[in-house]
Design a protein around this motif. Structure first.
Motif, mmCIF file in Angstrom:
data_model
loop_
_atom_site.group_PDB
_atom_site.id
_atom_site.type_symbol
_atom_site.label_atom_id
_atom_site.label_comp_id
_atom_site.label_asym_id
_atom_site.label_seq_id
_atom_site.Cartn_x
_atom_site.Cartn_y
_atom_site.Cartn_z
ATOM 1 N N LEU A 47 0.831 -1.202 0.000
ATOM 2 C CA LEU A 47 0.000 0.000 0.000
ATOM 3 C C LEU A 47 0.864 1.250 0.000
ATOM 4 O O LEU A 47 1.825 1.356 0.757
ATOM 5 N N THR A 48 0.492 2.190 -0.856
ATOM 6 C CA THR A 48 1.226 3.447 -0.920
ATOM 7 C C THR A 48 0.242 4.611 -0.930
ATOM 8 O O THR A 48 -0.880 4.497 -1.424
ATOM 9 N N GLY A 49 0.681 5.753 -0.389
ATOM 10 C CA GLY A 49 -0.109 6.970 -0.445
ATOM 11 C C GLY A 49 -1.521 6.810 0.056
ATOM 12 O O GLY A 49 -1.780 6.221 1.119
ATOM 13 N N GLU A 50 -2.468 7.304 -0.743
ATOM 14 C CA GLU A 50 -3.876 7.295 -0.368
ATOM 15 C C GLU A 50 -4.455 5.891 -0.296
ATOM 16 O O GLU A 50 -5.525 5.693 0.275
ATOM 17 N N LEU A 51 -3.771 4.912 -0.883
ATOM 18 C CA LEU A 51 -4.291 3.543 -0.841
ATOM 19 C C LEU A 51 -4.353 3.005 0.582
ATOM 20 O O LEU A 51 -5.126 2.090 0.858
ATOM 21 N N VAL A 52 -3.532 3.558 1.468
ATOM 22 C CA VAL A 52 -3.594 3.146 2.875
ATOM 23 C C VAL A 52 -4.979 3.485 3.433
ATOM 24 O O VAL A 52 -5.604 2.668 4.125
ATOM 25 N N LEU A 53 -5.474 4.678 3.112
ATOM 26 C CA LEU A 53 -6.801 5.084 3.581
ATOM 27 C C LEU A 53 -7.894 4.290 2.873
ATOM 28 O O LEU A 53 -8.925 3.973 3.467
ATOM 29 N N ASP A 54 -7.667 3.961 1.587
ATOM 30 C CA ASP A 54 -8.632 3.112 0.874
ATOM 31 C C ASP A 54 -8.719 1.741 1.538
ATOM 32 O O ASP A 54 -9.815 1.164 1.669
ATOM 33 N N ALA A 55 -7.570 1.207 1.932
ATOM 34 C CA ALA A 55 -7.553 -0.100 2.586
ATOM 35 C C ALA A 55 -8.266 -0.033 3.934
ATOM 36 O O ALA A 55 -9.014 -0.953 4.304
ATOM 37 N N TYR A 56 -8.044 1.067 4.670
ATOM 38 C CA TYR A 56 -8.737 1.233 5.950
ATOM 39 C C TYR A 56 -10.246 1.335 5.726
ATOM 40 O O TYR A 56 -11.033 0.752 6.481
ATOM 41 N N ALA A 57 -10.645 2.030 4.672
ATOM 42 C CA ALA A 57 -12.064 2.138 4.331
ATOM 43 C C ALA A 57 -12.648 0.765 4.035
ATOM 44 O O ALA A 57 -13.797 0.470 4.396
ATOM 45 N N ALA A 58 -11.862 -0.082 3.373
ATOM 46 C CA ALA A 58 -12.325 -1.445 3.096
ATOM 47 C C ALA A 58 -12.542 -2.207 4.396
ATOM 48 O O ALA A 58 -13.542 -2.926 4.566
ATOM 49 N N GLY A 59 -11.610 -2.038 5.341
ATOM 50 C CA GLY A 59 -11.762 -2.691 6.637
ATOM 51 C C GLY A 59 -12.955 -2.170 7.409
ATOM 52 O O GLY A 59 -13.710 -2.936 8.016
ATOM 53 N N VAL A 60 -13.140 -0.839 7.388
ATOM 54 C CA VAL A 60 -14.294 -0.236 8.064
ATOM 55 C C VAL A 60 -15.592 -0.780 7.471
ATOM 56 O O VAL A 60 -16.537 -1.124 8.193
ATOM 57 N N SER A 61 -15.634 -0.868 6.147
ATOM 58 C CA SER A 61 -16.865 -1.252 5.447
ATOM 59 C C SER A 61 -17.357 -2.634 5.850
ATOM 60 O O SER A 61 -18.565 -2.861 5.972
ATOM 61 N N VAL A 62 -16.434 -3.572 6.062
ATOM 62 C CA VAL A 62 -16.879 -4.932 6.390
ATOM 63 C C VAL A 62 -17.387 -5.024 7.823
ATOM 64 O O VAL A 62 -18.009 -6.031 8.195
ATOM 65 N N LEU A 63 -17.145 -3.985 8.630
ATOM 66 C CA LEU A 63 -17.592 -4.022 10.025
ATOM 67 C C LEU A 63 -18.888 -3.245 10.254
ATOM 68 O O LEU A 63 -19.456 -3.291 11.334
ATOM 69 N N VAL A 64 -19.358 -2.533 9.228
ATOM 70 C CA VAL A 64 -20.576 -1.728 9.387
ATOM 71 C C VAL A 64 -21.800 -2.631 9.531
ATOM 72 O O VAL A 64 -21.980 -3.586 8.785
ATOM 73 N N ASP A 65 -22.627 -2.318 10.520
ATOM 74 C CA ASP A 65 -23.926 -2.962 10.660
ATOM 75 C C ASP A 65 -24.858 -2.270 9.669
ATOM 76 O O ASP A 65 -25.234 -1.115 9.863
ATOM 77 N N GLU A 66 -25.229 -2.965 8.591
ATOM 78 C CA GLU A 66 -25.982 -2.325 7.518
ATOM 79 C C GLU A 66 -27.411 -1.972 7.935
ATOM 80 O O GLU A 66 -28.019 -1.085 7.333
#
Length: 350
Positions: free
Chosen positions: A91-110
């Protein structure tokens, strides 16, 4: 060793490298597996979640599923900790935040459109492992929650389009007797949903502890003058803290206390939000071993704003079941505020 150390503090590495896109998908897989297990992962569900990220917008169904299958296979063969280390290194640059967003997304109670309290520790560990500061992490979480809320709103709009949003055709729509708004009823009979009306007020509640309420009051010429004199923010603050909360909540629950206040300048041309701690103030009761019924503790968020010639008060409540304890006051205020704002988005003012 901590619960999540084997995922985020492993010394194991992969012999093969993975692409940045695969690394983002890998973070989603690692987070989901840390919350349950690799065996319980649903690739189709993960794919649905990841399609919401800009990095995967151009991926076809097969391409994204193929990417997920690859990183899951790597995790099964080389362990999740090794996959995380390789993903982090790619992961480089903004992709670190994209990866964190991916992790956040799987934990959201829809259903609740929020991060469940039981997932906050995992989310914090992921943030620390990716080296993301608190400010950036909060911004990512807010953006992910907003994206889920937008999807939920789009689904509601699709339902409205199918029914024409006509209360005569759609029994799930409530119309104010004064004709000033209509709103989709947010509770259902399967969960004990109830709609209770009083003069200039409607509340929706169910057996799960959900409570959403709308109060509305005409703004007189004298009140308009007062609003012009003291300012919109001060008028709303004073109305909530000096009138509405004391008369509507504290009068019935004397131990209730306002714990948080906040002016939302960019919401509804200015809105005022307060969080009220209400010991034994829930709409839900529990029965003790002796058969005595007592109400659960609850927090209630209350939002005040003006629209046209009416003042609206919209509320949402979080009841604490069994031994459930509140999160930090800041987190509770933010979660309930987002619930209130999400509900307001479903109201159509007439």
């Amino acid at each position: 060793m901590g619960k999540y150390d084997k995922f985020f503090n492993s010394k194991k590495t992969l012999q093969e490298s993975i692409s940045p896109e695969e690394a983002v998908a890998a973070i989603a897989v690692v987070t989901a597996a840390a919350d349950s297990s690799l065996e319980e992962l649903d690739p189709d569900l993960l794919a649905d979640i990841l399609w919401g990220l800009e990095i995967f917008e151009e991926y076809s169904d097969d391409e994204l599923l193929e990417t997920l299958d690859k990183v899951v296979a790597i995790a099964e063969e080389s362990q999740i900790g090794a996959l995380f280390n390789s993903a982090k290194g790619s992961l480089t640059g903004e992709l670190v935040l994209d990866a964190y967003a991916a992790g956040v997304s799987v934990l959201v109670d829809e259903e609740e459109v929020r991060i469940p309290k039981g997932k906050t520790t995992l989310l914090k560990k992921l943030q620390e492992a990716l080296g993301i500061n608190d400010k950036d992490a909060k911004e990512v979480i807010d953006e992910v929650i907003a994206a889920f809320e937008e999807i939920e709103d789009e689904d509601l709009l699709e339902d409205e389009d199918e029914t024409g949003f006509d209360e005569d055709l759609n029994p799930n729509v409530y119309e104010s007797p004064s004709g000033n708004f209509i709103v989709l009823i947010p509770v259902n009979s399967e969960q004990g949903g109830r709609v209770e009306t009083q003069e200039s007020s409607v509340s929706f509640s169910d057996d799960s502890g959900r409570l959403l309420r709308i109060d509305y009051f005409p703004i007189s010429s004298k009140q308009t003058e007062e609003m012009d004199s003291v300012g919109h923010q001060e008028y709303l603050r004073s109305f909530l803290l000096s009138k509405y909360v004391p008369q509507t909540i504290v009068a019935n629950l004397p131990d209730s206390q306002v714990k948080h206040t906040e002016y939302l300048e960019d919401i509804l041309e200015g809105a005022y939000f307060v969080l009220v701690d209400m010991p034994q103030g829930s709409t839900v009761t529990k029965t003790g071993n002796n058969g005595t019924a007592t109400k659960l503790n609850a927090y209630r968020g209350v939002l005040a704003f003006s629209y046209g010639d009416l003042l609206y008060i919209v509320s949402s409540q979080h009841s604490f079941f069994d031994k459930e304890k509140p999160s930090s006051l800041e987190q509770e205020a933010e979660d309930i505020k987002q619930n209130v704002l999400g509900f307001v988005d479903t109201i159509e003012f007439l």
